[in-house]
Design a protein around this motif. Structure first.
Motif, PDB file in Angstrom:
ATOM      1  N   SER A 210      29.439  41.325 -18.871  1.00 50.63           N
ATOM      2  CA  SER A 210      28.774  42.165 -18.721  1.00 50.63           C
ATOM      3  C   SER A 210      27.338  42.071 -19.570  1.00 50.63           C
ATOM      4  O   SER A 210      26.594  42.627 -18.484  1.00 50.63           O
ATOM      5  N   THR A 211      26.965  41.892 -20.534  1.00 50.92           N
ATOM      6  CA  THR A 211      25.998  41.515 -20.988  1.00 50.92           C
ATOM      7  C   THR A 211      26.326  39.884 -21.367  1.00 50.92           C
ATOM      8  O   THR A 211      26.416  39.475 -22.322  1.00 50.92           O
ATOM      9  N   ASP A 212      24.527  38.893 -20.613  1.00 47.48           N
ATOM     10  CA  ASP A 212      25.381  37.622 -20.990  1.00 47.48           C
ATOM     11  C   ASP A 212      24.465  37.306 -22.387  1.00 47.48           C
ATOM     12  O   ASP A 212      23.303  37.844 -22.801  1.00 47.48           O
ATOM     13  N   ILE A 213      25.487  36.600 -22.836  1.00 44.79           N
ATOM     14  CA  ILE A 213      24.446  36.362 -24.405  1.00 44.79           C
ATOM     15  C   ILE A 213      24.143  35.191 -24.164  1.00 44.79           C
ATOM     16  O   ILE A 213      24.727  33.919 -24.182  1.00 44.79           O
ATOM     17  N   ILE A 214      23.352  35.012 -24.750  1.00 48.08           N
ATOM     18  CA  ILE A 214      22.639  33.198 -25.131  1.00 48.08           C
ATOM     19  C   ILE A 214      21.618  33.410 -26.717  1.00 48.08           C
ATOM     20  O   ILE A 214      21.221  33.828 -27.369  1.00 48.08           O
ATOM     21  N   SER A 215      22.445  31.760 -26.550  1.00 44.67           N
ATOM     22  CA  SER A 215      22.412  31.424 -27.662  1.00 44.67           C
ATOM     23  C   SER A 215      22.084  29.141 -28.300  1.00 44.67           C
ATOM     24  O   SER A 215      22.497  29.101 -27.162  1.00 44.67           O
ATOM     25  N   ASN A 216      21.579  28.718 -28.642  1.00 49.09           N
ATOM     26  CA  ASN A 216      21.271  27.590 -29.122  1.00 49.09           C
ATOM     27  C   ASN A 216      21.522  27.368 -30.762  1.00 49.09           C
ATOM     28  O   ASN A 216      22.049  26.373 -31.554  1.00 49.09           O
ATOM     29  N   GLY A 217      22.437  28.483 -31.066  1.00 50.31           N
ATOM     30  CA  GLY A 217      22.339  28.551 -32.979  1.00 50.31           C
ATOM     31  C   GLY A 217      21.835  28.167 -33.786  1.00 50.31           C
ATOM     32  O   GLY A 217      22.222  28.880 -34.809  1.00 50.31           O
ATOM     33  N   LEU A 218      20.400  28.612 -33.057  1.00 45.89           N
ATOM     34  CA  LEU A 218      18.951  28.714 -33.979  1.00 45.89           C
ATOM     35  C   LEU A 218      18.310  29.923 -33.715  1.00 45.89           C
ATOM     36  O   LEU A 218      18.245  30.677 -33.702  1.00 45.89           O
ATOM     37  N   LYS A 219      17.299  29.755 -35.421  1.00 45.67           N
ATOM     38  CA  LYS A 219      16.561  30.839 -35.139  1.00 45.67           C
ATOM     39  C   LYS A 219      15.626  31.148 -34.105  1.00 45.67           C
ATOM     40  O   LYS A 219      15.414  30.089 -33.891  1.00 45.67           O
ATOM     41  N   ILE A 220      15.477  31.885 -33.662  1.00 43.78           N
ATOM     42  CA  ILE A 220      14.753  32.290 -32.621  1.00 43.78           C
ATOM     43  C   ILE A 220      13.035  32.348 -32.768  1.00 43.78           C
ATOM     44  O   ILE A 220      12.909  33.117 -33.659  1.00 43.78           O
ATOM     45  N   PRO A 221      12.207  31.380 -32.159  1.00 46.71           N
ATOM     46  CA  PRO A 221      10.774  31.572 -32.897  1.00 46.71           C
ATOM     47  C   PRO A 221      10.320  32.795 -32.579  1.00 46.71           C
ATOM     48  O   PRO A 221      10.100  33.096 -32.172  1.00 46.71           O
ATOM     49  N   PRO A 222       9.468  33.119 -33.150  1.00 47.03           N
ATOM     50  CA  PRO A 222       8.465  33.876 -33.836  1.00 47.03           C
ATOM     51  C   PRO A 222       7.736  34.790 -32.096  1.00 47.03           C
ATOM     52  O   PRO A 222       7.449  35.070 -31.400  1.00 47.03           O
ATOM     53  N   ALA A 223       7.451  33.375 -31.364  1.00 49.96           N
ATOM     54  CA  ALA A 223       6.404  33.239 -29.957  1.00 49.96           C
ATOM     55  C   ALA A 223       7.695  33.749 -29.274  1.00 49.96           C
ATOM     56  O   ALA A 223       7.198  34.458 -28.036  1.00 49.96           O
ATOM     57  N   LEU A 224       8.792  33.818 -29.058  1.00 45.78           N
ATOM     58  CA  LEU A 224       9.570  33.882 -28.327  1.00 45.78           C
ATOM     59  C   LEU A 224      10.184  36.285 -28.843  1.00 45.78           C
ATOM     60  O   LEU A 224      10.609  35.728 -27.766  1.00 45.78           O
ATOM     61  N   ARG A 225       9.559  36.263 -29.054  1.00 43.40           N
ATOM     62  CA  ARG A 225       9.473  37.977 -29.667  1.00 43.40           C
ATOM     63  C   ARG A 225       8.242  38.207 -30.049  1.00 43.40           C
ATOM     64  O   ARG A 225       7.183  38.178 -30.899  1.00 43.40           O
ATOM     65  N   PRO A 226       8.141  39.125 -29.246  1.00 47.78           N
ATOM     66  CA  PRO A 226       7.286  40.606 -28.837  1.00 47.78           C
ATOM     67  C   PRO A 226       7.001  40.619 -30.629  1.00 47.78           C
ATOM     68  O   PRO A 226       8.134  41.297 -31.193  1.00 47.78           O
ATOM     69  N   GLU A 227       5.603  41.417 -30.857  1.00 47.50           N
ATOM     70  CA  GLU A 227       5.836  42.271 -32.292  1.00 47.50           C
ATOM     71  C   GLU A 227       6.746  43.486 -32.224  1.00 47.50           C
ATOM     72  O   GLU A 227       6.434  44.036 -31.578  1.00 47.50           O
ATOM     73  N   GLY A 228       7.100  43.927 -33.545  1.00 46.89           N
ATOM     74  CA  GLY A 228       7.648  44.835 -33.688  1.00 46.89           C
ATOM     75  C   GLY A 228       9.481  44.689 -33.003  1.00 46.89           C
ATOM     76  O   GLY A 228      10.096  46.077 -32.758  1.00 46.89           O
ATOM     77  N   SER A 229       9.885  43.644 -32.457  1.00 46.96           N
ATOM     78  CA  SER A 229      11.183  43.105 -32.074  1.00 46.96           C
ATOM     79  C   SER A 229      11.904  43.483 -32.383  1.00 46.96           C
ATOM     80  O   SER A 229      12.229  43.224 -33.821  1.00 46.96           O
ATOM     81  N   ASP A 230      13.359  44.031 -32.116  1.00 49.11           N
ATOM     82  CA  ASP A 230      14.137  43.859 -32.828  1.00 49.11           C
ATOM     83  C   ASP A 230      15.242  43.137 -32.593  1.00 49.11           C
ATOM     84  O   ASP A 230      16.780  43.723 -31.915  1.00 49.11           O
ATOM     85  N   GLU A 231      15.057  42.426 -32.039  1.00 49.02           N
ATOM     86  CA  GLU A 231      16.298  41.161 -31.782  1.00 49.02           C
ATOM     87  C   GLU A 231      17.071  41.331 -32.448  1.00 49.02           C
ATOM     88  O   GLU A 231      17.434  41.040 -33.451  1.00 49.02           O
ATOM     89  N   LYS A 232      18.572  41.477 -31.510  1.00 40.09           N
ATOM     90  CA  LYS A 232      19.729  41.125 -32.315  1.00 40.09           C
ATOM     91  C   LYS A 232      20.190  39.727 -33.416  1.00 40.09           C
ATOM     92  O   LYS A 232      19.858  38.529 -32.768  1.00 40.09           O
ATOM     93  N   GLN A 233      21.088  39.666 -34.646  1.00 37.52           N
ATOM     94  CA  GLN A 233      21.061  38.252 -35.229  1.00 37.52           C
ATOM     95  C   GLN A 233      22.609  38.091 -35.240  1.00 37.52           C
ATOM     96  O   GLN A 233      23.250  39.404 -35.048  1.00 37.52           O
ATOM     97  N   GLY A 234      23.182  36.994 -34.855  1.00 36.19           N
ATOM     98  CA  GLY A 234      24.888  36.819 -34.188  1.00 36.19           C
ATOM     99  C   GLY A 234      25.084  35.979 -35.920  1.00 36.19           C
ATOM    100  O   GLY A 234      26.115  35.172 -35.437  1.00 36.19           O
ATOM    101  N   GLY A 235      24.538  35.844 -36.499  1.00 42.09           N
ATOM    102  CA  GLY A 235      25.382  35.318 -38.151  1.00 42.09           C
ATOM    103  C   GLY A 235      24.724  34.137 -37.933  1.00 42.09           C
ATOM    104  O   GLY A 235      24.320  33.496 -39.088  1.00 42.09           O
ATOM    105  N   GLN A 236      24.589  33.186 -37.082  1.00 44.15           N
ATOM    106  CA  GLN A 236      24.475  31.873 -37.329  1.00 44.15           C
ATOM    107  C   GLN A 236      22.837  31.751 -36.407  1.00 44.15           C
ATOM    108  O   GLN A 236      23.304  30.952 -35.319  1.00 44.15           O
TER     109      GLN A 236
END
Length: 350
Positions: A210-236
């Motif tokens: 219902s929501t697509d979840i996308i990950s490669n298991g690594l931390k998403i780099p700052p370049a893929l996040r806008p300033e002040g983003s509240d991206e979720k973390q999945g533990g790994q």
């Protein structure tokens, strides 16, 4: 996904797309291969390859069983069909022919219409071996290509660097992969995707739902996040969530459209990073975080695109919607999401 994050990611996806220019020659804007098409399944490789063509690829090859190839050739003359996966041939002969075809591709899509026969699964295994040897090739895995990964996870593991591999499992395919890797599938959905991606060697996964979840298991780099983003973390590692509204009818073949568009975006992004489009005013990215995460961006862009195609198809056809309707909408929805009205169309490609 917060609107600010969504807009930022789509802007990065758009930056991967090569300009339309008379200085580009045929093939530079995407050479896609689809390995599948067994005796029983000829529609899936057609939808994947034609979806790629309608999305904007220059060339699409279908690598299939001879009987399926004869049928697929009647669907469209735009596709290059190689009916080489002949059970009467030795696997060594098939490997030789495959090697020649794969050398011409940017991305290989493994799985649409592949089937689960020992012969076709072995052909896919050989294709993975050849793709691993080519350090510039990307791979998208769907359908019965995921059946092979479930049974033999090593085909996608231990690739050099961050793997150029994207898996696109549905709910049941994802569950089976988790069980194979001994990951508790009852855990929070936000933790499962990065755990599975990490267990498979940091491949990129689009966990469809219902929501697509996308990950490669690594931390998403700052370049893929806008300033002040509240991206979720999945533990790994972090996750991206693609929650663009989709249609209310699910039809067989929607996943094939997804695999085709994913393949094209990965091809474009990879060639952008290599500097292929520099001579047409589109230099490669300078940020390492972008350059190393083309599969994540391709996955997010394709997920957003596929969900939008589904929505537009359902708006137009309702319950009568079929995948053929979606193929016809690939071009208009591409323009809606990624269109570049300022690009030169001019004389076309040589």
């Amino acid at each position: 996904m917060a609107s600010k994050q969504h807009a930022h990611l789509l802007s990065l996806v758009r930056s991967m797309i090569p300009p339309l220019s008379p200085k580009l020659h045929k093939g530079q804007a995407g050479r896609i291969g689809v390995l599948g098409g067994s005796g029983d399944y000829s529609g899936a490789p057609y939808f994947s390859s034609m979806g790629a063509m309608r999305f904007g690829a220059d060339l699409a090859h279908v690598i299939c069983e001879p009987g399926a190839g004869a049928v697929i050739k009647t669907y469209s003359p735009d596709l290059i069909v190689h009916g080489i996966l002949d059970e009467s041939k030795s696997m060594e002969d098939i490997k030789t022919e495959l090697k020649g075809i794969l050398a011409r591709l940017h991305v290989l899509i493994v799985g649409p219409g592949l089937g689960r026969s020992e012969h076709m699964q072995n052909c896919a295994k050989v294709a993975f071996e050849l793709a691993r040897e080519n350090d510039q090739m990307g791979v998208v895995v769907d359908a019965d290509g995921l059946w092979l990964v479930q049974n033999e996870p090593q085909v996608v593991m231990d690739w050099p660097g961050v793997p150029r591999i994207i898996l696109t499992p549905n709910v049941m395919e994802f569950k089976r992969l988790c069980e194979k890797l001994q990951i508790d599938a009852s855990s929070s959905p936000e933790t499962l995707c990065p755990k599975l991606a990490s267990a498979l060697g940091n491949v990129t996964i689009i966990q469809k739902g219902s929501t697509d979840i996308i990950s490669n298991g690594l931390k998403i780099p700052p370049a893929l996040r806008p300033e002040g983003s509240d991206e979720k973390q999945g533990g790994q590692g972090d996750i991206l969530e693609s929650d663009t509204e989709g249609g209310l009818k699910r039809v067989g073949g929607q996943g094939d459209i997804l695999s085709g568009s994913t393949g094209v975006l990965m091809a474009w992004g990879s060639e952008w990073v290599r500097g292929t489009y520099k001579h047409v005013g589109h230099p490669p990215p300078t940020d390492k975080g972008i350059a190393e995460n083309i599969p994540l961006l391709a996955a997010y862009g394709a997920s957003t695109f596929n969900r939008t195609v589904s929505k537009r198809g359902f708006e137009k056809r309702g319950r009568s919607m079929v995948t053929g309707d979606l193929v016809d909408l690939v071009g208009p929805v591409y323009e809606e999401l990624f269109g570049e009205p300022g690009q030169q169309e001019g004389k076309g490609k040589l």
